[in-house]
Design an enzyme around this catalytic site. Sequence first.
Site, mmCIF file in Angstrom:
data_model
loop_
_atom_site.group_PDB
_atom_site.id
_atom_site.type_symbol
_atom_site.label_atom_id
_atom_site.label_comp_id
_atom_site.label_asym_id
_atom_site.label_seq_id
_atom_site.Cartn_x
_atom_site.Cartn_y
_atom_site.Cartn_z
ATOM 1 N N ASP A 76 0.828 -1.202 0.000
ATOM 2 C CA ASP A 76 0.000 0.000 0.000
ATOM 3 C C ASP A 76 0.866 1.258 0.000
ATOM 4 O O ASP A 76 2.069 1.200 0.249
ATOM 5 C CB ASP A 76 -0.975 0.011 1.192
ATOM 6 C CG ASP A 76 -0.369 -0.596 2.448
ATOM 7 O OD1 ASP A 76 0.860 -0.570 2.590
ATOM 8 O OD2 ASP A 76 -1.132 -1.090 3.298
ATOM 9 N N ASN A 145 -8.238 -3.439 13.751
ATOM 10 C CA ASN A 145 -9.604 -3.701 13.272
ATOM 11 C C ASN A 145 -9.646 -4.866 12.285
ATOM 12 O O ASN A 145 -10.676 -5.138 11.671
ATOM 13 C CB ASN A 145 -10.206 -2.442 12.629
ATOM 14 C CG ASN A 145 -9.419 -1.987 11.395
ATOM 15 O OD1 ASN A 145 -8.473 -2.650 10.972
ATOM 16 N ND2 ASN A 145 -9.825 -0.865 10.815
ATOM 17 N N HIS A 147 -7.727 -5.146 9.506
ATOM 18 C CA HIS A 147 -7.371 -4.856 8.114
ATOM 19 C C HIS A 147 -6.088 -5.569 7.724
ATOM 20 O O HIS A 147 -5.224 -5.832 8.554
ATOM 21 C CB HIS A 147 -7.325 -3.350 7.831
ATOM 22 C CG HIS A 147 -6.162 -2.593 8.413
ATOM 23 N ND1 HIS A 147 -6.268 -1.294 8.853
ATOM 24 C CD2 HIS A 147 -4.861 -2.929 8.618
ATOM 25 C CE1 HIS A 147 -5.084 -0.879 9.278
ATOM 26 N NE2 HIS A 147 -4.217 -1.859 9.156
ATOM 27 N N GLU A 152 -9.806 -2.065 4.665
ATOM 28 C CA GLU A 152 -10.503 -1.849 5.926
ATOM 29 C C GLU A 152 -11.697 -2.807 6.025
ATOM 30 O O GLU A 152 -12.093 -3.419 5.026
ATOM 31 C CB GLU A 152 -10.960 -0.390 6.020
ATOM 32 C CG GLU A 152 -9.814 0.632 5.991
ATOM 33 C CD GLU A 152 -8.942 0.634 7.260
ATOM 34 O OE1 GLU A 152 -8.967 -0.338 8.041
ATOM 35 O OE2 GLU A 152 -8.209 1.630 7.459
#
Length: 251
Positions: A76, A145, A147, A152
């Site tokens: 990313d 979370n 990801h 996400e």
Amino acid sequence: MRLLPHTTIPTYLVDSQTEANEALTQELSSLLASSDGSATLGLATGSSPIGLYAELARRQRAGELSLKEVQTFNLDEYMGLTPGHSASYRAFMSEHLFAETDIDLEKTHFPPSDESGLEAACANWESLIRAAEGIDWQLLGVGRNGHIGFNEPGSPFDSRTRRIELAESTREANARFFESMDDVPRYAVTMGVGTILEARRLRVLAFGDTKSHILERVLQGEDDKSIPLNALRGHPDAALYIDAAAAARIG
Ligand code: F6R
């Protein structure tokens, strides 16, 4: 290091981060040895891989491995940062791995991060990975979370490389790399979950107590398809390396 029983994705509990880093460096060494050093690696940024990159650099300096023929694809990159920004993921990789090893910068790749022509550039990025015959070995961290990359929660498991809006919890977790919360980018480009799943091996590092809740949910909970890490349940060669703090809630 021991394989934990009854987890949804194979998971090794390590005595220390060093133990995980040495195990993965050893695995990479074997992979490179079996392919004349020309493997294609998927790389992650963040805190989790820093020790592994240091170990790879140490082994390269000691002449025990070479990254010269390796091709790399990072997961990313933030959007909207000025070129060369110190918090960009290219800058991170340069600091922690590229400048410290014999890696050929021409063989290192980052997802496109310019707004203009983004869709075509993302398709081109996917073609580049295919032209490299896919990723042999993909390193991942995991967000608190769940990801992976910057996919996400709610990212479809067949998603491809694309622009994504970062979750507030992700921006907060990464604010330490910026002067203020306002400077943390709101958007990034990430390899998709589907892109990641095509790698032949997936290796996840998760250390520390901030990861314990999500690991409990993924490794021992229902198969909740809104959590990107759960996509690894279906992968033929995925493994997590977690320390005692990250494993604290796993019974
Ligand atoms: C980084 C990335 C992210 C991180 C994750 C964990 O390239 O893709 O998914 O791996 O946010 O970050 P750390 O390792 O800082 O806890």
